[in-house]
Design a protein around this motif. Structure first.
Motif, PDB file in Angstrom:
ATOM      1  N   VAL A 158       0.806  -1.199   0.042  1.00  0.00           N
ATOM      2  CA  VAL A 158      -0.085   0.142   0.038  1.00  0.00           C
ATOM      3  C   VAL A 158       0.760   1.371   0.023  1.00  0.00           C
ATOM      4  O   VAL A 158       1.582   1.558   1.038  1.00  0.00           O
ATOM      5  N   PRO A 159       0.926   1.967  -1.209  1.00  0.00           N
ATOM      6  CA  PRO A 159       0.327   1.595  -2.276  1.00  0.00           C
ATOM      7  C   PRO A 159       0.883   0.719  -3.132  1.00  0.00           C
ATOM      8  O   PRO A 159       1.947   0.401  -2.715  1.00  0.00           O
ATOM      9  N   ASP A 177      -4.047  10.528  -7.908  1.00  0.00           N
ATOM     10  CA  ASP A 177      -4.915  10.823  -6.650  1.00  0.00           C
ATOM     11  C   ASP A 177      -4.271   9.870  -5.432  1.00  0.00           C
ATOM     12  O   ASP A 177      -3.942   9.053  -5.406  1.00  0.00           O
ATOM     13  N   LYS A 178      -4.307  10.823  -4.465  1.00  0.00           N
ATOM     14  CA  LYS A 178      -3.869  10.345  -2.933  1.00  0.00           C
ATOM     15  C   LYS A 178      -4.497   8.978  -2.578  1.00  0.00           C
ATOM     16  O   LYS A 178      -3.617   8.234  -2.125  1.00  0.00           O
ATOM     17  N   ASP A 179      -5.608   8.872  -2.757  1.00  0.00           N
ATOM     18  CA  ASP A 179      -6.042   7.615  -2.142  1.00  0.00           C
ATOM     19  C   ASP A 179      -6.415   6.450  -3.055  1.00  0.00           C
ATOM     20  O   ASP A 179      -6.275   5.447  -2.890  1.00  0.00           O
ATOM     21  N   LEU A 180      -6.321   6.853  -4.470  1.00  0.00           N
ATOM     22  CA  LEU A 180      -6.686   5.841  -5.541  1.00  0.00           C
ATOM     23  C   LEU A 180      -5.335   6.313  -6.552  1.00  0.00           C
ATOM     24  O   LEU A 180      -5.610   6.832  -7.463  1.00  0.00           O
ATOM     25  N   TYR A 239     -15.430   5.875 -12.437  1.00  0.00           N
ATOM     26  CA  TYR A 239     -14.457   6.996 -12.257  1.00  0.00           C
ATOM     27  C   TYR A 239     -14.536   8.059 -13.440  1.00  0.00           C
ATOM     28  O   TYR A 239     -14.065   9.001 -13.226  1.00  0.00           O
TER      29      TYR A 239
END
Length: 311
Positions: A158-159, A177-180, A239
């Motif tokens: 992760v990531p 993207d920070k989360d994805l 998305y």
């Protein structure tokens, strides 16, 4: 992290400090490492410790959320876990050419991302009388080379380690993207420029695509490797990317969906990079991990190259 120097004196801090260097490189070059404090030390600088194949595997798995998996394809394909490592090669596929490179480099541990023996589980019962399989297996055995597939584990970081390797090579880290991280908002421009940039950065001669070369693109959904039709199609719906960029696909699945989406009037394009090209940077990521975590062992990335060419 190493402890800081003991504030009671230079000598105490020096005797506890770990000096890290590549012993094999230093010896090969005839270099003698020394320090002006050597005469003050209670003991000489220690050489790098040696590692077994298993120790390096375990070190990497410790970084993976959840640790070791009960069921995984990430097993040794040849060699012994107890082998003392003389050098490491990272690659996408442990091809015969890559194996010969490892031999020339004096490396006896290959960390590959994909199968060695032509199927996902590396089952070899059906290959026992096959001359290509026997040649390759004997070559590994003759030179005592261990091959470990690191596929499931590097993707579970992760990531995701492969995705991060691709973003790094494309120069897109700041746009992810920070989360994805698979969702990337690049500077707006035509599809043809996006494709030109990708080909140059990933060393791809040609790509397959669907879409208008002049279509303005900003939002890219990146799926290296073979994520599959469900991930591809659900990702498009969720998305709403301008471009779906994938490693490989089944032409009768994702490609047909994108073609219909375009006919419907959606602003969508598809770029197919090829499986190897889209995940090779993951082996570069693995190389950098080794240099950071196993600094005393020489590690080299040997690209397996593209299996297919275009006429």
């Amino acid at each position: 992290m190493e402890p800081g120097p003991d504030q009671t004196g230079i000598l105490a801090g020096y005797t506890r400090r770990k000096f890290i260097y590549n012993v094999s490189t230093a010896v090969g070059a005839g270099i003698v490492l020394s320090s002006p404090l050597m005469s003050l030390a209670a003991e000489p600088v220690k050489k790098e410790e040696t590692y077994t194949v298993k120790q390096i595997m375990d070190l990497f798995i410790k970084d993976v959320p959840g640790g070791a998996m009960a069921e995984t394809v990430d097993t040794l394909k040849s060699g012994s876990a107890d082998t003392k490592v003389t050098g490491i090669v990272t690659t996408m596929f442990a091809t015969i050419a890559v194996i010969r490179n490892a031999i020339d480099l004096g490396a006896n541990f290959i960390i590959a991302h994909e199968p060695t023996f032509y199927n996902h589980e590396d089952k070899t019962d059906w290959l026992q009388d096959d001359n290509v399989y026997r040649y390759k297996a004997n070559l590994l055995k003759e030179h005592n080379i261990a091959v470990w597939r690191n596929h499931d584990y590097i993707h579970r970081l992760v990531p995701d380690g492969v995705t991060m390797g691709v973003l790094d090579q494309l120069g897109w880290q700041q746009y992810a993207d920070k989360d994805l991280p698979n969702l990337v908002n690049v500077p707006s421009g035509p599809l043809k420029d996006l494709i030109r940039h990708t080909k140059a950065k990933l060393n791809i001669e040609k790509v397959r695509y669907i879409g208008d070369p002049l279509q303005k693109c900003r939002r890219v959904l990146l799926y290296p490797g073979a994520a599959g039709r469900v991930t591809h199609i659900e990702g498009i719906e969720k998305y709403k990317p301008d471009v779906l960029m994938v490693g490989e696909l089944s032409e009768w699945e994702t490609a047909e969906y994108v073609r219909d989406a375009l006919a419907k009037g959606d602003n969508i394009a598809l770029v197919v990079l090829g499986h190897i090209a889209s995940e090779e940077p993951g082996s570069e990521y693995m190389l950098n991990w080794l240099k950071k975590n196993v600094p005393g062992v020489k590690a080299t990335h040997v690209p397996s190259g593209h299996s297919l060419t275009y006429m």
